[in-house]
Design a protein around this motif. Structure first.
Motif, PDB file in Angstrom:
ATOM      1  N   SER A 188       0.813  -1.219   0.000  1.00 18.81           N
ATOM      2  CA  SER A 188       0.000   0.000   0.000  1.00 18.81           C
ATOM      3  C   SER A 188       0.853   1.279   0.000  1.00 18.81           C
ATOM      4  CB  SER A 188      -0.981   0.007   1.175  1.00 18.81           C
ATOM      5  OG  SER A 188      -0.288  -0.243   2.377  1.00 18.81           O
TER       6      SER A 188
ATOM      7  N   TYR B 103       0.322   3.869  -2.831  1.00 22.51           N
ATOM      8  CA  TYR B 103       0.235   5.331  -2.810  1.00 22.51           C
ATOM      9  C   TYR B 103       1.422   6.001  -3.506  1.00 22.51           C
ATOM     10  CZ  TYR B 103      -1.782   9.679  -1.280  1.00 22.51           C
ATOM     11  OH  TYR B 103      -2.388  10.914  -1.271  1.00 22.51           O
TER      12      TYR B 103
ATOM     13  N   VAL C 180      -0.211   6.361  -7.182  1.00 22.53           N
ATOM     14  CA  VAL C 180      -0.927   7.637  -7.027  1.00 22.53           C
ATOM     15  C   VAL C 180       0.051   8.804  -7.257  1.00 22.53           C
ATOM     16  CG1 VAL C 180      -2.286   9.125  -5.507  1.00 22.53           C
ATOM     17  CG2 VAL C 180      -2.632   6.639  -5.431  1.00 22.53           C
TER      18      VAL C 180
ATOM     19  N   PHE D 136      -6.566   5.443  -7.667  1.00 24.84           N
ATOM     20  CA  PHE D 136      -6.892   6.095  -6.386  1.00 24.84           C
ATOM     21  C   PHE D 136      -7.575   5.126  -5.425  1.00 24.84           C
ATOM     22  CE2 PHE D 136      -6.835   9.747  -9.401  1.00 24.84           C
ATOM     23  CZ  PHE D 136      -5.812  10.476  -8.810  1.00 24.84           C
ATOM     24  N   ASN D 137      -7.016   3.958  -5.274  1.00 24.31           N
ATOM     25  CA  ASN D 137      -7.572   2.960  -4.359  1.00 24.31           C
ATOM     26  C   ASN D 137      -7.531   3.516  -2.921  1.00 24.31           C
ATOM     27  OD1 ASN D 137      -7.655   0.778  -2.535  1.00 24.31           O
ATOM     28  ND2 ASN D 137      -7.114  -0.635  -4.190  1.00 24.31           N
ATOM     29  N   ALA D 138      -8.700   3.563  -2.286  1.00 22.38           N
ATOM     30  CA  ALA D 138      -8.801   4.248  -0.989  1.00 22.38           C
ATOM     31  C   ALA D 138      -7.960   3.591   0.097  1.00 22.38           C
ATOM     32  CB  ALA D 138     -10.268   4.308  -0.568  1.00 22.38           C
ATOM     33  N   SER D 139      -7.579   2.340  -0.091  1.00 23.10           N
ATOM     34  CA  SER D 139      -6.836   1.661   0.985  1.00 23.10           C
ATOM     35  C   SER D 139      -5.356   2.062   1.020  1.00 23.10           C
ATOM     36  CB  SER D 139      -6.948   0.143   0.815  1.00 23.10           C
ATOM     37  OG  SER D 139      -6.229  -0.254  -0.341  1.00 23.10           O
ATOM     38  N   TYR D 140      -4.850   2.678  -0.048  1.00 21.45           N
ATOM     39  CA  TYR D 140      -3.407   2.955  -0.095  1.00 21.45           C
ATOM     40  C   TYR D 140      -2.952   3.994   0.932  1.00 21.45           C
ATOM     41  CZ  TYR D 140      -3.368   0.642  -4.718  1.00 21.45           C
ATOM     42  OH  TYR D 140      -3.477  -0.234  -5.752  1.00 21.45           O
ATOM     43  N   ILE D 141      -3.790   5.018   1.139  1.00 19.40           N
ATOM     44  CA  ILE D 141      -3.342   6.136   1.969  1.00 19.40           C
ATOM     45  C   ILE D 141      -3.032   5.692   3.410  1.00 19.40           C
ATOM     46  CG2 ILE D 141      -5.743   6.901   2.422  1.00 19.40           C
ATOM     47  CD1 ILE D 141      -2.634   9.186   2.203  1.00 19.40           C
TER      48      ILE D 141
ATOM     49  N   PRO E 131      -7.100  12.858  -3.838  1.00 24.71           N
ATOM     50  CA  PRO E 131      -8.078  13.127  -2.765  1.00 24.71           C
ATOM     51  C   PRO E 131      -7.444  13.766  -1.524  1.00 24.71           C
ATOM     52  CG  PRO E 131      -8.457  10.962  -3.748  1.00 24.71           C
ATOM     53  CD  PRO E 131      -7.195  11.486  -4.365  1.00 24.71           C
ATOM     54  N   GLN E 132      -6.184  13.437  -1.235  1.00 25.58           N
ATOM     55  CA  GLN E 132      -5.552  13.973  -0.014  1.00 25.58           C
ATOM     56  C   GLN E 132      -4.622  15.139  -0.346  1.00 25.58           C
ATOM     57  OE1 GLN E 132      -5.094  10.758  -1.120  1.00 25.58           O
ATOM     58  NE2 GLN E 132      -6.722   9.795   0.082  1.00 25.58           N
TER      59      GLN E 132
END
Ligand code: GDG
Length: 459
Positions: A77, A82, A86, A100-105, A170-171
């Motif tokens: 991840s 990320y 990303v 942009f897989n949400a689990s990476y952050i 997103p971040q």
């Protein structure tokens, strides 16, 4: 003199010649101060606990190398996810390739937190900390949250995208705010500085306090460009060493009737490799005198094979090279020689010297060191010509190269033709100017300029 602490995703042993210019330059500074180099060990532990990793320390001369393992989940991840699926694509303007897989952050934050936790007890009060690259953007913020008061600088090796591209992450606000925990943020080019300041003006209501200090998100940071250079003396020595000379002579003999064009890159979609093959095809099509003569050697070394976009690129490139060879090849001449392997470092300068044209055509690149290496390896009496993408950070410095737009296939073919036909006097004049600038801003200049600015940054 304060002790220098370098933090980067991967460590290199600065005493090993294979380590490369950056590691050697950092190693030199670390050796002067008896420094510490901290990062990931390169080991992935199957089934380990997320956010935990064993710390290993060993001594390499005056330098302590401290590294931590990553468990599989953190590695996938934080590193593949990320950082490389990303941040790498978006910072190179490739929103189409971002995942942009949400689990990476969560993994990215967890590893940065763990790095901070493991590093903190190793620090001394008067250390100066230098953090490298996109994997570690939030590291200073994590260290500050744990009470770290030392001076911390950050250098980003890749480009800063324009604000609206950055805003697709997103971040994005959290990332940019994190940079304000550093005392100094170093970027490769003036274009990057301008993107950074425009972003904070739009999104962080920045006030510029003076030319370099920017205040936003309730904090002040110095933002400045420090174009990275190569170790010119070392690369010159390598150029005249037996292995490189042998490579040069072999190439020269084998291609005695022909003109060589050379590309050396990691097989990365930012490097514009398919665009280069298309332009080469266009060259053979528009300027038939190059058939049975111009030969493109493309060394595209394997990288990040586990990320999907890289497999797709490899397939595309193999198809393109195959079709040029099929359409234009003769029994005794293949127009493209494509090598998907790493070539030994000691052979690289020989290859560069044998090539009449160096093709460095990224779609976007922080700097691009191959452009500088190509110039340094040339014979000053009979130098080759650098064809350089205007979208490489290096183009801000290397104005005497033939600057090209890699999206413009015809324009690039015309520039390659111009390079192949350039009179000796013009080649010499351009080479002299490029050499002077590359020498003046070598990797030692870069390191000293950054560390002086970090010392000078008001805390
Ligand atoms: C990042 C930024 C920035 C390549 N293939 C082989 C090989 N190489 C060597 C080259 C050169 C290095 O790798 C590549 O450096 P670049 O600067 O071109 O590119 P990145 O790896 O993307 O580096 C970049 C850099 O950081 C420094 O800040 O300039 O913009 O993206 O030295 O010669 N070396 C060997 N065999 C190969 O097949 N031995």
């Amino acid at each position: 003199m304060s002790r220098l602490v370098v933090v980067s995703n991967r460590l290199a042993d600065p005493r090993k010649p294979a380590a490369g210019g950056l590691a050697v330059a950092l190693g030199e500074a670390l050796n002067q101060t008896g420094g510490l180099w901290f990062g990931w060990s390169g080991t992935v532990v199957e089934g380990g606990t997320p956010g935990e990793g064993e710390l290993h320390t060993r001594q390499a001369g005056a330098v302590t190398l401290a590294s931590v393992d990553l468990c599989r989940e953190d590695h996938d991840s934080y590193y593949h996810g990320y950082s490389n699926s990303v941040l790498w694509p978006v910072f190179h303007y490739r929103l189409d390739l971002a995942d942009f897989n949400a689990s990476y952050i969560a993994g990215y934050r967890r590893v940065n937190q763990m790095f901070a936790r493991k590093l903190l007890p190793l620090l001394r009060d008067d250390d100066v900390i230098w953090v490298h690259d996109y994997h570690l953007i939030p590291l200073a913020a994590e260290l500050r949250a744990m009470g770290c008061k030392q001076r911390i600088g950050f250098f980003l090796h890749i480009p800063v995208p324009p604000p609206l591209i950055m805003a697709a992450i997103p971040q994005h606000e959290w990332l940019m705010r994190s940079l304000f925990a550093y005392d100094l943020v170093g970027l490769q080019s003036e274009a990057d500085v301008s993107h950074f300041t425009r972003y904070v003006r739009n999104e962080g209501s920045a006030e510029a306090l003076d030319e370099k200090r920017v205040r936003a998100f309730g904090a002040t940071v110095v933002v400045q460009s420090f174009p990275i250079g190569i170790d010119v003396d070392e690369f010159t020595r390598l150029t005249h060493a037996p292995d490189a000379v042998e490579t040069y002579e072999n190439m020269r003999d084998e291609y005695s009737r022909r003109r060589l064009l050379l590309g050396i890159d990691r097989l990365d979609y930012s490097k514009g490799i398919p665009q280069r093959v298309r332009a080469f095809r266009e060259l053979l099509d528009r300027y038939p005198e190059n058939r049975d003569s111009a030969t493109l050697i493309m060394i595209a070394s394997p990288t990040r094979d586990d990320v999907n976009a890289y497999g797709d690129l490899r397939q595309e490139l193999e198809g393109l090279c195959g079709s040029v060879n099929g359409d234009y090849g003769e029994l005794d001449w293949m127009p493209v020689r494509y090598i998907h392997r790493m070539v030994a470092r000691k052979r690289v300068p020989g290859l560069c010297r044998a090539a009449a044209v160096g093709l460095v055509t990224p779609l976007r690149d922080g700097m691009n060191l191959v452009a500088k290496e190509y110039v340094v390896a040339q014979d000053p009496d009979d130098p080759g010509v650098l064809v350089l993408s205007r979208f490489a950070g290096a183009a801000e410095q290397l104005k005497e190269a033939l600057l090209v737009n890699p999206y413009d296939t015809q324009g690039m073919a015309d520039s390659i033709q111009q390079a192949l036909q350039m009179p000796l006097a013009e080649r010499q004049a351009r080479h002299q100017k490029l050499m002077a600038r590359i020498k003046e801003h070598d990797v030692h200049w870069w390191r000293k300029a950054f560390l002086n600015a970090l010392q000078a940054a008001e805390q």
